[in-house]
Write a protein that holds these residues in place. Structure first.
Motif, PDB file in Angstrom:
ATOM      1  N   PHE A   3      54.111  53.460  32.959  1.00  0.00           N
ATOM      2  CA  PHE A   3      53.560  52.110  33.090  1.00  0.00           C
ATOM      3  C   PHE A   3      52.399  52.175  34.082  1.00  0.00           C
ATOM      4  N   ILE A   4      51.188  52.002  33.606  1.00  0.00           N
ATOM      5  CA  ILE A   4      50.002  52.109  34.462  1.00  0.00           C
ATOM      6  C   ILE A   4      49.033  50.975  34.130  1.00  0.00           C
ATOM      7  N   LEU A   5      48.634  50.240  35.138  1.00  0.00           N
ATOM      8  CA  LEU A   5      47.683  49.145  34.959  1.00  0.00           C
ATOM      9  C   LEU A   5      46.255  49.694  34.924  1.00  0.00           C
ATOM     10  N   PRO A   6      45.385  49.117  34.091  1.00  0.00           N
ATOM     11  CA  PRO A   6      44.011  49.613  33.942  1.00  0.00           C
ATOM     12  C   PRO A   6      43.090  49.138  35.077  1.00  0.00           C
ATOM     13  N   VAL A   7      43.180  49.804  36.211  1.00  0.00           N
ATOM     14  CA  VAL A   7      42.375  49.446  37.380  1.00  0.00           C
ATOM     15  C   VAL A   7      41.182  50.398  37.507  1.00  0.00           C
ATOM     16  N   LYS A   8      40.022  49.832  37.737  1.00  0.00           N
ATOM     17  CA  LYS A   8      38.810  50.629  37.917  1.00  0.00           C
ATOM     18  C   LYS A   8      38.743  51.162  39.348  1.00  0.00           C
ATOM     19  N   HIS A   9      38.540  52.477  39.492  1.00  0.00           N
ATOM     20  CA  HIS A   9      38.469  53.085  40.819  1.00  0.00           C
ATOM     21  C   HIS A   9      37.114  52.837  41.470  1.00  0.00           C
ATOM     22  N   LEU A  10      37.147  52.413  42.748  1.00  0.00           N
ATOM     23  CA  LEU A  10      35.939  52.274  43.557  1.00  0.00           C
ATOM     24  C   LEU A  10      36.102  53.087  44.832  1.00  0.00           C
ATOM     25  N   LEU A  26      40.669  44.801  43.107  1.00  0.00           N
ATOM     26  CA  LEU A  26      41.501  43.688  42.634  1.00  0.00           C
ATOM     27  C   LEU A  26      40.642  42.605  41.984  1.00  0.00           C
ATOM     28  N   ILE A  27      39.511  42.304  42.609  1.00  0.00           N
ATOM     29  CA  ILE A  27      38.596  41.295  42.061  1.00  0.00           C
ATOM     30  C   ILE A  27      38.113  41.706  40.675  1.00  0.00           C
ATOM     31  N   ASP A  28      37.793  42.990  40.529  1.00  0.00           N
ATOM     32  CA  ASP A  28      37.371  43.498  39.223  1.00  0.00           C
ATOM     33  C   ASP A  28      38.516  43.393  38.219  1.00  0.00           C
ATOM     34  N   TYR A  29      39.729  43.687  38.658  1.00  0.00           N
ATOM     35  CA  TYR A  29      40.893  43.623  37.770  1.00  0.00           C
ATOM     36  C   TYR A  29      41.141  42.194  37.284  1.00  0.00           C
ATOM     37  N   TYR A  30      40.916  41.224  38.171  1.00  0.00           N
ATOM     38  CA  TYR A  30      41.099  39.816  37.825  1.00  0.00           C
ATOM     39  C   TYR A  30      39.897  39.235  37.075  1.00  0.00           C
ATOM     40  N   HIS A  31      38.865  40.046  36.883  1.00  0.00           N
ATOM     41  CA  HIS A  31      37.632  39.612  36.208  1.00  0.00           C
ATOM     42  C   HIS A  31      36.975  38.433  36.928  1.00  0.00           C
ATOM     43  N   LEU A  32      36.957  38.517  38.264  1.00  0.00           N
ATOM     44  CA  LEU A  32      36.321  37.481  39.066  1.00  0.00           C
ATOM     45  C   LEU A  32      34.921  37.924  39.483  1.00  0.00           C
ATOM     46  N   HIS A  57      44.340  36.798  53.715  1.00  0.00           N
ATOM     47  CA  HIS A  57      43.531  35.582  53.888  1.00  0.00           C
ATOM     48  C   HIS A  57      42.332  35.583  52.942  1.00  0.00           C
ATOM     49  N   LEU A  58      41.685  36.710  52.808  1.00  0.00           N
ATOM     50  CA  LEU A  58      40.538  36.795  51.901  1.00  0.00           C
ATOM     51  C   LEU A  58      40.957  36.580  50.451  1.00  0.00           C
ATOM     52  N   LEU A  59      42.114  37.113  50.067  1.00  0.00           N
ATOM     53  CA  LEU A  59      42.627  36.885  48.708  1.00  0.00           C
ATOM     54  C   LEU A  59      42.876  35.405  48.458  1.00  0.00           C
ATOM     55  N   GLN A  60      43.444  34.720  49.448  1.00  0.00           N
ATOM     56  CA  GLN A  60      43.687  33.290  49.297  1.00  0.00           C
ATOM     57  C   GLN A  60      42.380  32.518  49.158  1.00  0.00           C
ATOM     58  N   GLN A  61      41.352  32.953  49.894  1.00  0.00           N
ATOM     59  CA  GLN A  61      40.044  32.312  49.798  1.00  0.00           C
ATOM     60  C   GLN A  61      39.444  32.481  48.400  1.00  0.00           C
ATOM     61  N   LEU A  62      39.848  33.551  47.727  1.00  0.00           N
ATOM     62  CA  LEU A  62      39.364  33.811  46.368  1.00  0.00           C
ATOM     63  C   LEU A  62      40.265  33.187  45.307  1.00  0.00           C
ATOM     64  N   ASN A  63      41.256  32.418  45.756  1.00  0.00           N
ATOM     65  CA  ASN A  63      42.217  31.766  44.854  1.00  0.00           C
ATOM     66  C   ASN A  63      43.066  32.764  44.072  1.00  0.00           C
ATOM     67  N   ILE A  64      43.295  33.926  44.688  1.00  0.00           N
ATOM     68  CA  ILE A  64      44.247  34.883  44.135  1.00  0.00           C
ATOM     69  C   ILE A  64      45.562  34.695  44.893  1.00  0.00           C
ATOM     70  N   HIS A  65      46.575  34.202  44.197  1.00  0.00           N
ATOM     71  CA  HIS A  65      47.866  33.963  44.851  1.00  0.00           C
ATOM     72  C   HIS A  65      48.493  35.295  45.240  1.00  0.00           C
ATOM     73  N   ALA A  66      48.848  35.437  46.522  1.00  0.00           N
ATOM     74  CA  ALA A  66      49.408  36.690  47.018  1.00  0.00           C
ATOM     75  C   ALA A  66      50.395  36.407  48.147  1.00  0.00           C
ATOM     76  N   ILE A  67      51.350  37.308  48.313  1.00  0.00           N
ATOM     77  CA  ILE A  67      52.351  37.213  49.372  1.00  0.00           C
ATOM     78  C   ILE A  67      52.363  38.522  50.155  1.00  0.00           C
ATOM     79  N   LEU A  68      52.351  38.399  51.485  1.00  0.00           N
ATOM     80  CA  LEU A  68      52.440  39.569  52.352  1.00  0.00           C
ATOM     81  C   LEU A  68      53.874  39.761  52.813  1.00  0.00           C
TER      82      LEU A  68
END
Length: 222
Positions: A3-10, A26-32, A57-68
């Motif tokens: 099981f591997i998600l298609p994430v672009k390496h940077l 992550l931003i690229d993965y979400y197509h933002l 905090h930056l993820l929340q600013q981008l409206n990507i729901h995340a939990i730490l």
């Protein structure tokens, strides 16, 4: 099972922006829109030192729901004499403590085990951002020769102190009832890396990491 998600390496551009680079992936993965993030980043004061709470905090600013998930709230005083943190912790403490208060609803004071992380990957199909000790994480696929393995062991003994580093966990490979963790490392030129579950746990639970993991969710998850 694989099981591997298609994430672009940077690749990260400096010695401190591994976490920021993981956010770009992550931003690229979400197509933002990456330009919105770069604009946000241009006014974000972090002293060229990002803590996991900054990334949340930056993820929340981008409206990507995340939990730490973490086992420590704020800047622990136990890190005051740790070389990795020593030069930055005093400058960062006020910002970090304020962010923990601001993001309190998105922070869980808890450790998370691999089975829960694995379940999250399957159900949400989103990468997980993990803080690890770079001196303890060993990639199975990058070590191509015995010579390189010996060099890695030598370097590990020389630089035995904690070295914080962020990676994105993107999946796993199950082989004979053992799980091998698939991840993207912004510090490497290789697109994908693999490690054993045991080594992954060793690196992410090392002193200095606070067992920090950010779980990201689908856009339609509340």
């Amino acid at each position: 099972m694989t099981f591997i998600l298609p994430v672009k390496h940077l690749k990260q551009q400096s010695n401190w922006d591994c976490g920021i680079t993981c956010l770009r992936m992550l931003i690229d993965y979400y197509h933002l829109d990456l330009s919105s993030f770069e604009y946000l980043l241009s006014s974000y004061e972090c002293n060229e030192s990002t803590w996991t709470i900054d990334l949340l905090h930056l993820l929340q600013q981008l409206n990507i729901h995340a939990i730490l998930y973490t086992i420590t709230i704020g800047c622990s005083t136990t890190y005051n004499n740790t070389p990795y943190y020593q030069t930055l912790i005093d400058k960062d403490r006020e910002r970090v403590d304020k962010l923990f208060i601001k993001e309190s609803s998105n922070v869980k004071l808890s450790s998370i085990d691999w089975l829960d992380l694995k379940k999250h990957l399957i159900e949400q199909r989103t990468p997980c951002l993990v803080l690890i000790d770079a001196n303890k994480l060993e990639c199975c696929t990058c070590k191509t020769t015995i010579f390189h393995q010996l060099i890695d062991k030598l370097v590990s003994k020389i630089s035995s102190s904690y070295q914080g580093h962020y990676i994105l966990v993107i999946g796993y490979i199950t082989n004979e009832n053992n799980d091998f963790i698939r991840y993207v490392d912004p510090g490497r030129n290789d697109e994908f890396c693999t490690t054993t579950k045991e080594n992954f746990d060793l690196a992410r639970k090392a002193f200095g990491t606070d067992e920090d993991i950010i779980l990201c969710y689908k856009k339609d998850t509340i």
